[in-house]
Design a protein around this motif. Sequence first.
Motif, PDB file in Angstrom:
ATOM      1  N   LYS A  70      55.834  33.689 -46.190  1.00 30.50           N
ATOM      2  CA  LYS A  70      57.007  33.598 -45.300  1.00 30.50           C
ATOM      3  C   LYS A  70      58.053  34.576 -45.810  1.00 30.50           C
ATOM      4  N   GLY A 130      61.353  35.258 -44.378  1.00 31.04           N
ATOM      5  CA  GLY A 130      62.682  35.132 -43.792  1.00 31.04           C
ATOM      6  C   GLY A 130      62.825  35.972 -42.528  1.00 31.04           C
ATOM      7  N   GLY A 189      59.869  37.908 -40.959  1.00 32.36           N
ATOM      8  CA  GLY A 189      58.706  37.269 -40.345  1.00 32.36           C
ATOM      9  C   GLY A 189      57.667  36.815 -41.353  1.00 32.36           C
ATOM     10  N   LEU A 216      61.805  36.502 -34.903  1.00 28.99           N
ATOM     11  CA  LEU A 216      62.481  36.706 -33.620  1.00 28.99           C
ATOM     12  C   LEU A 216      63.961  36.988 -33.872  1.00 28.99           C
ATOM     13  N   GLY A 249      65.486  24.633 -43.933  1.00 26.39           N
ATOM     14  CA  GLY A 249      64.446  24.036 -43.093  1.00 26.39           C
ATOM     15  C   GLY A 249      63.593  25.053 -42.358  1.00 26.39           C
ATOM     16  N   GLY A 289      61.516  27.270 -43.484  1.00 29.42           N
ATOM     17  CA  GLY A 289      60.156  27.318 -44.006  1.00 29.42           C
ATOM     18  C   GLY A 289      59.315  26.161 -43.470  1.00 29.42           C
ATOM     19  N   ASN A 324      56.775  31.708 -36.464  1.00 27.95           N
ATOM     20  CA  ASN A 324      58.030  32.457 -36.365  1.00 27.95           C
ATOM     21  C   ASN A 324      58.950  31.898 -35.283  1.00 27.95           C
TER      22      ASN A 324
END
Length: 314
Positions: free
Chosen positions: A225, A227, A230, A245, A254, A256, A281
């Motif tokens: 992951k 941030g 993406g 996005l 939250g 993750g 995502n």
Amino acid sequence: RVDLVTLGETMGLVAATDTGSFTVGAPARVSFGGAETNVAIGVSRLGHRAAWIGRLGDDPLGLLIASALRGEGVDVSRVTFETEVPTGLMLRERRTADRVRVSYYRRGLAGSRLAPDDVDPELVRAARLLHVSGITPALSPSARAAVHRAVEIARDAGVLVSFDLNYRAALWSPAEAGAELATLVERADLVFAGEDEAALVVGEGSVAHLAKGLASRGPTQVVIKRGGDGAYALIDGEVVTSPALPVTLVDPVGAGDAFVAGYLSALLDGLSPADRLRRGNVCGAFSVSVSGDWEGLPRRRELATLDSAENVAR
Ligand code: ATP
């Protein structure tokens, strides 16, 4: 029979709504949070059956958490209530517009009393996925044993094991965590990690190095992951990436867990690796653009909301 079983600690939350230190009479919002219940709520909102195993205090916060989870459709039939110790609590201050400070009241409290006997083997064996996080083994020896018991039951029954490293620096040192997280990576089919977390297990390096390092320990689906960048994944030996996005950042906490809920629900739906990352995502984007750890998680019919250029959905 449920689709996903998860276990861990969930605590009450008092979050100041104004900026600055806590003061007498400051306005605050009462809620709750826990990595695994965040995932369970996300999966449930997307239409799958999720169950959470954990211990709460027999007190107002414990009742609030159990009834809210029930309201979200999460199976809480295996939750137990402690009479000797209370439910844990998080106090969250928005110390400055850009800095959140969280104080935890959790040591020795109800959630940390989770123990192997809490894990109902029949519930786990009948599920399609077991999801665990690296927070639970840091809480207490009995909580750590409970995670290993659940993983062992799932593996023996051929139930897929999903593991989010979720390193929490306040709970243990990098060295102590690294060894335990590595053990769980080796027993998992799916692994989710941030770059820093992956480095605890495989050493620093590029995102490709991190994903390869984790996959070399056994899991067939590794998702890093990233941030606002993406996600990067190595799924059945293939590299798959998916951009975040573009949304307005309101509350990063939250994200993750939201990503994991989206990914796992897409896996339960039989979607392709690219579509699993995409849904992760989308759920992460919902989470960061609404305040609250789990409150912004989307329902299934809302998944396409962010695709539209229209500000108003009718
Ligand atoms: P947590 O704070 O919950 O521990 P994490 O560090 O595990 O989060 P992140 O990598 O920060 O997870 O975020 C998870 C997902 O949320 C990202 O992969 C992305 O899909 C989404 N996300 C996070 N930040 C943003 C952002 N600024 N804009 C859009 N999406 C985001």
